[in-house]
Scaffold this active site. Structure first.
Site, short mmCIF file in Angstrom:
data_model
loop_
_atom_site.label_atom_id
_atom_site.label_comp_id
_atom_site.label_asym_id
_atom_site.label_seq_id
_atom_site.Cartn_x
_atom_site.Cartn_y
_atom_site.Cartn_z
N GLU A 190 0.62 4.02 1.70
CA GLU A 190 0.98 4.50 3.04
C GLU A 190 2.20 3.75 3.56
O GLU A 190 3.14 4.34 4.12
CB GLU A 190 -0.17 4.30 4.04
CG GLU A 190 -1.48 4.89 3.61
CD GLU A 190 -2.41 3.89 2.92
OE1 GLU A 190 -3.59 3.85 3.30
OE2 GLU A 190 -1.94 3.16 2.03
N CYS A 221 -2.66 -0.80 7.52
CA CYS A 221 -1.96 0.48 7.35
C CYS A 221 -2.14 1.36 8.58
O CYS A 221 -1.21 2.08 8.97
CB CYS A 221 -2.44 1.20 6.09
SG CYS A 221 -1.79 0.46 4.57
N CYS A 256 -6.42 1.08 5.39
CA CYS A 256 -6.96 -0.19 5.88
C CYS A 256 -6.46 -0.42 7.30
O CYS A 256 -5.61 0.32 7.80
CB CYS A 256 -6.53 -1.34 4.96
SG CYS A 256 -4.77 -1.75 5.06
N HIS A 302 0.82 -1.21 0.00
CA HIS A 302 0.00 0.00 0.00
C HIS A 302 0.86 1.27 0.00
O HIS A 302 1.99 1.27 0.49
CB HIS A 302 -0.94 -0.01 1.19
CG HIS A 302 -2.01 -1.05 1.07
ND1 HIS A 302 -3.02 -1.18 1.99
CD2 HIS A 302 -2.25 -2.00 0.13
CE1 HIS A 302 -3.83 -2.16 1.62
NE2 HIS A 302 -3.37 -2.67 0.49
#
Length: 162
Positions: A81, A120, A117, A79
């Site tokens: 992030e 994250c 999510c 991801h």
């Protein structure tokens, strides 16, 4: 023409970063800013050295018709992030703000819900980032203080869920 506010300025940069995304489903860009300086950037894509979804021509989660937000362990991508945090020193993340922008990979439209999510969120908490700003439209955004994630811990099941 007025001057753009800081949140949208940094979100515009995060949106440029998402153009490097290699995910065939959703394109995300993230930047970490501390003391008005960009610390790092990240976009979603396969780990270094592995083939990306756009290179192999499909998304496994799409093929299996897995809804958004579910079964991330089947996703090839890291991801945005996480990639931004991986590229920064922890000392640079403490007290920083993470700016996150997302678009649908097929239509290019802004995603209805742009928010980290649960995995994250945990990484963001551990990094020391203080605030997350998420683009919701061309000039609109939501912001959350990471402290709220301590108060509303999504990793603890309520009694009725057990």
């Amino acid at each position: 023409m007025g001057r753009i506010d800081k949140e949208n300025y940094y979100l515009d940069i995060a949106e440029t970063v998402l153009e490097r995304s290699t995910c065939g489903r959703s394109r995300y860009g993230a930047i970490i800013v501390r003391n008005d300086e960009i610390v790092s950037t990240g976009y979603n894509g396969a780990p270094r050295g592995r083939e990306n979804c756009i290179d192999i021509g499909y998304c496994l989660r799409d093929k299996l018709r897995i809804p958004h937000g579910e079964r991330y362990e089947l996703c090839r991508s890291v991801h945005a992030e996480m990639n931004a945090i991986i590229s920064a020193a922890r000392s640079e993340c403490i007290g920083a703000t993470l700016f996150l922008a997302g678009r649908d990979a097929k239509t290019g439209e802004y995603l209805d819900t742009v928010e980290p999510c649960s995995m994250c969120r945990r990484v963001i908490i551990n990094s020391g980032i203080k605030r997350v700003v998420m683009r919701t439209g061309k000039d609109t955004y939501n912001a959350v203080n990471v402290q709220e994630w301590f108060i509303h811990d999504d990793s603890i099941l309520n009694d009725y869920e057990i």
